[in-house]
Design a protein around this motif. Sequence first.
Motif, PDB file in Angstrom:
ATOM      1  N   UNK A  78      10.166 -13.117   5.549  1.00 47.13           N
ATOM      2  CA  UNK A  78      10.507 -12.768   6.862  1.00 47.13           C
ATOM      3  C   UNK A  78      10.591 -11.556   7.224  1.00 47.13           C
ATOM      4  N   UNK A  79      10.432 -10.307   6.328  1.00 48.11           N
ATOM      5  CA  UNK A  79      10.698  -9.078   6.745  1.00 48.11           C
ATOM      6  C   UNK A  79      10.212  -8.794   7.986  1.00 48.11           C
ATOM      7  N   UNK A  80      10.766  -7.729   8.762  1.00 46.98           N
ATOM      8  CA  UNK A  80      10.470  -7.131   9.818  1.00 46.98           C
ATOM      9  C   UNK A  80       9.732  -5.767   9.597  1.00 46.98           C
ATOM     10  N   UNK A  81       8.660  -5.293  10.481  1.00 49.51           N
ATOM     11  CA  UNK A  81       8.423  -3.962  10.338  1.00 49.51           C
ATOM     12  C   UNK A  81       9.473  -2.852  10.354  1.00 49.51           C
ATOM     13  N   UNK A  82       9.256  -1.979   9.264  1.00 46.91           N
ATOM     14  CA  UNK A  82      10.336  -0.960   9.450  1.00 46.91           C
ATOM     15  C   UNK A  82       9.944   0.334   9.962  1.00 46.91           C
ATOM     16  N   UNK A  83       9.967   0.125  11.150  1.00 43.86           N
ATOM     17  CA  UNK A  83       9.124   1.090  12.076  1.00 43.86           C
ATOM     18  C   UNK A  83       9.641   2.655  11.919  1.00 43.86           C
ATOM     19  N   UNK A  84      10.843   3.110  11.895  1.00 43.96           N
ATOM     20  CA  UNK A  84      11.158   4.359  11.669  1.00 43.96           C
ATOM     21  C   UNK A  84      10.785   4.860  10.529  1.00 43.96           C
ATOM     22  N   UNK A  85      11.184   4.182   9.230  1.00 48.13           N
ATOM     23  CA  UNK A  85      10.858   4.969   7.952  1.00 48.13           C
ATOM     24  C   UNK A  85       9.150   4.730   7.798  1.00 48.13           C
ATOM     25  N   UNK A  86       8.602   3.967   8.362  1.00 51.97           N
ATOM     26  CA  UNK A  86       7.176   3.657   8.208  1.00 51.97           C
ATOM     27  C   UNK A  86       6.508   4.490   8.981  1.00 51.97           C
ATOM     28  N   UNK A  87       6.729   4.761  10.275  1.00 50.64           N
ATOM     29  CA  UNK A  87       6.061   5.851  10.922  1.00 50.64           C
ATOM     30  C   UNK A  87       6.353   7.361  10.458  1.00 50.64           C
ATOM     31  N   UNK A 135       2.354   2.433   5.161  1.00 52.00           N
ATOM     32  CA  UNK A 135       1.702   1.237   5.675  1.00 52.00           C
ATOM     33  C   UNK A 135       2.308   0.095   5.392  1.00 52.00           C
ATOM     34  N   UNK A 136       2.556  -0.348   4.153  1.00 54.03           N
ATOM     35  CA  UNK A 136       3.436  -1.379   3.762  1.00 54.03           C
ATOM     36  C   UNK A 136       4.660  -1.864   4.606  1.00 54.03           C
ATOM     37  N   UNK A 137       5.340  -0.501   4.739  1.00 56.84           N
ATOM     38  CA  UNK A 137       6.578  -0.611   5.478  1.00 56.84           C
ATOM     39  C   UNK A 137       6.544  -1.085   6.920  1.00 56.84           C
ATOM     40  N   UNK A 138       5.415  -0.719   7.613  1.00 57.81           N
ATOM     41  CA  UNK A 138       5.104  -1.110   8.854  1.00 57.81           C
ATOM     42  C   UNK A 138       4.477  -2.455   9.161  1.00 57.81           C
ATOM     43  N   UNK A 139       4.315  -3.260   7.983  1.00 60.45           N
ATOM     44  CA  UNK A 139       3.695  -4.454   8.140  1.00 60.45           C
ATOM     45  C   UNK A 139       4.673  -5.648   8.041  1.00 60.45           C
ATOM     46  N   UNK A 140       4.630  -6.699   8.859  1.00 63.17           N
ATOM     47  CA  UNK A 140       5.693  -7.656   8.719  1.00 63.17           C
ATOM     48  C   UNK A 140       5.413  -8.784   7.673  1.00 63.17           C
ATOM     49  N   UNK A 141       6.524  -9.466   7.099  1.00 65.40           N
ATOM     50  CA  UNK A 141       6.374 -10.735   6.330  1.00 65.40           C
ATOM     51  C   UNK A 141       5.316 -10.846   5.490  1.00 65.40           C
ATOM     52  N   UNK A 199       4.419  11.974   7.997  1.00 64.47           N
ATOM     53  CA  UNK A 199       4.631  12.998   7.031  1.00 64.47           C
ATOM     54  C   UNK A 199       3.823  13.109   5.931  1.00 64.47           C
ATOM     55  N   UNK A 200       3.166  12.114   5.293  1.00 64.26           N
ATOM     56  CA  UNK A 200       2.021  12.137   4.422  1.00 64.26           C
ATOM     57  C   UNK A 200       0.878  12.673   4.929  1.00 64.26           C
TER      58      UNK A 200
END
Length: 602
Positions: A160-169, A75-81, A174-175
């Motif tokens: 300023x990080x962008x969402x990491x869509x592929x690893x996040x989803x 979930x954290x990986x899918x969030x921006x900045x 998977x979890x």
Amino acid sequence: MSHPFRKTDHRLYQALSARFPRLTPCLHLILFYAGIVLLDLGLRWGCRFAQTVGLRNVLRLMPFTFLWALLLTAVAALLPGMVRRVYMALVGILASVLCIVHGVYINMFRKFFSFSDMVFAGDGAAFADLSYLVIRRALLLWILLCLALMLFAAALSPRAVSPCWLPGVTGMVLSIVLLLCARFFLLGTSQAVIWDQTGDPAFLYDDFSDSRACLTMLGVYQYTFRDLQRLLPRSTQLTDAEVEEIAAFAAARPHADNEMTGLLAGKNLILVQLEAIDTWMVDYMPALQAVKEQSMVFTNHYTPAYITAGTFNTEFMVNTGLLPAASGTSVSVYTQNAFPNALPQLFRAAGYTANSFHGSGSEVYNRGPIHENLGYEAYHSGENMGMVDHTLDSQLLSAYDVITAGDRFFSFIITYSGHGPYTEENPIFQRHAAAARQAALRTDGNYVYAVGHAMETDEFVRLLMEKLEADGLLENTAVVFYADHYNYYMMNDALNMDIKGVDTLDLLQHTDFFIYSKDLPPRQVEKITSSIDVLPTLANLFGLDAQYAYLTGDDAFSDGGGYVFFNDNTCYGGGSTEEAVKRRKISSLLLASDFWRQTSHS
């Protein structure tokens, strides 16, 4: 390789990105994941003394922790900045606070926190004291270190990080899939009601009443998920199968008259619930000791706790013959359900007046509405009774005229003075400080304070018995005393066990229960009894028209019973685990469904 960090980001990133260009962009997520996992493992290790399931099951179910950590990190990986930073910090703080609450709870109540405890949380807060907030220092330090790790991870997250869509989803899907698989393949379904000593994980998960087993087995994240799941609205309508199960249970429990049936019929009854008066404290209570020596004493009596509201826990069991809702329920269950077998209902049907008395206000634990729903004509608080200080039991005699009102009366009195906190400044202790210090056989822990508090309760007992004798009422009045729980206000179970000469928390719950009547010869009853046996025993002695088959406990003089059901489904005495599960299930069905309003058994 380019990455989303700016010069304004933490300097550590600049050094790390230069040395580990591929690892650095996800370092904060790795640290966050590690913090989540370590927090759970630390809580379980720090509370390993409460573990009631085998290590094999703990290790086998460890994937729950790793999968929840993966889900929260995904979930954290899918969030921006900055949103990611805030999310990671909030998760870290909330998880850490929850673990601290569990750490405090297990020391205070010998169980882990459950959201169902919030039903009476406001009432319990009225008695809160900083001396109750005890947590093992090593555990607290570990939790704070894990929190620091997760906050550090949040601080390292690029602004300023962008969402990491592929690893996040991918991580989320998977979890979630694996958590569902773990639920059905690692836990499975319970195939029997009898299991080995380590506990059947599937049954424990579905039943979810033994918080110690569930948290140490599942970990804090799956435990919390299951706990919240129970708060969802549930149908209270009994199924046909459940109606048949209740009928079969009742049919197998006939009650026959015995040599004690009706022995106290027609006598008045004063039923006294002694707040926190443990067995050893009676040695410092000459008035109560004198009554006990002339009483029918149940020498193997226990007060198992099912909910954290310890006084209300036993109060409800004694008054209804049912178990309180260990898995949580609405207060409306206690204030609106029908309880035709409640003691006040039975006595009033036999022509008695019925009133209850306690120092606290009617809003505490909803006693006013609950007691009236149980059948008491009125709940009399300290204010109603004219007590100057509602914590002093000696002032309960302000309501003596109401306590003894009517041609035949049933009065239920809950004392207060045994209650904590135990401190030098407590007014209850101050009234008896000199006498307590002189009499106490030991001075460690809160021992002397407990003695002082017991002396105040004993003053009430002395005044009550003397007044009944002087007014000629003692000839026709039975006075029953029992404790609501062992004295956990000592805040030291090791000391408690040393004083009482026991070595387990279950046996620590051995308390007093005795019945005084002037024409009843002193006697010791060795049969094992517990709180749920008080109602059927009194109903039999007074010849009341109770539906014994639907009560969770047994008349102490019947052929049934002779065992204690603890809240983890273990039994003490002659009962089996299967019997414990069955009785608790039936009690739960009767309570949750409002059985007597749904059926024609009222």
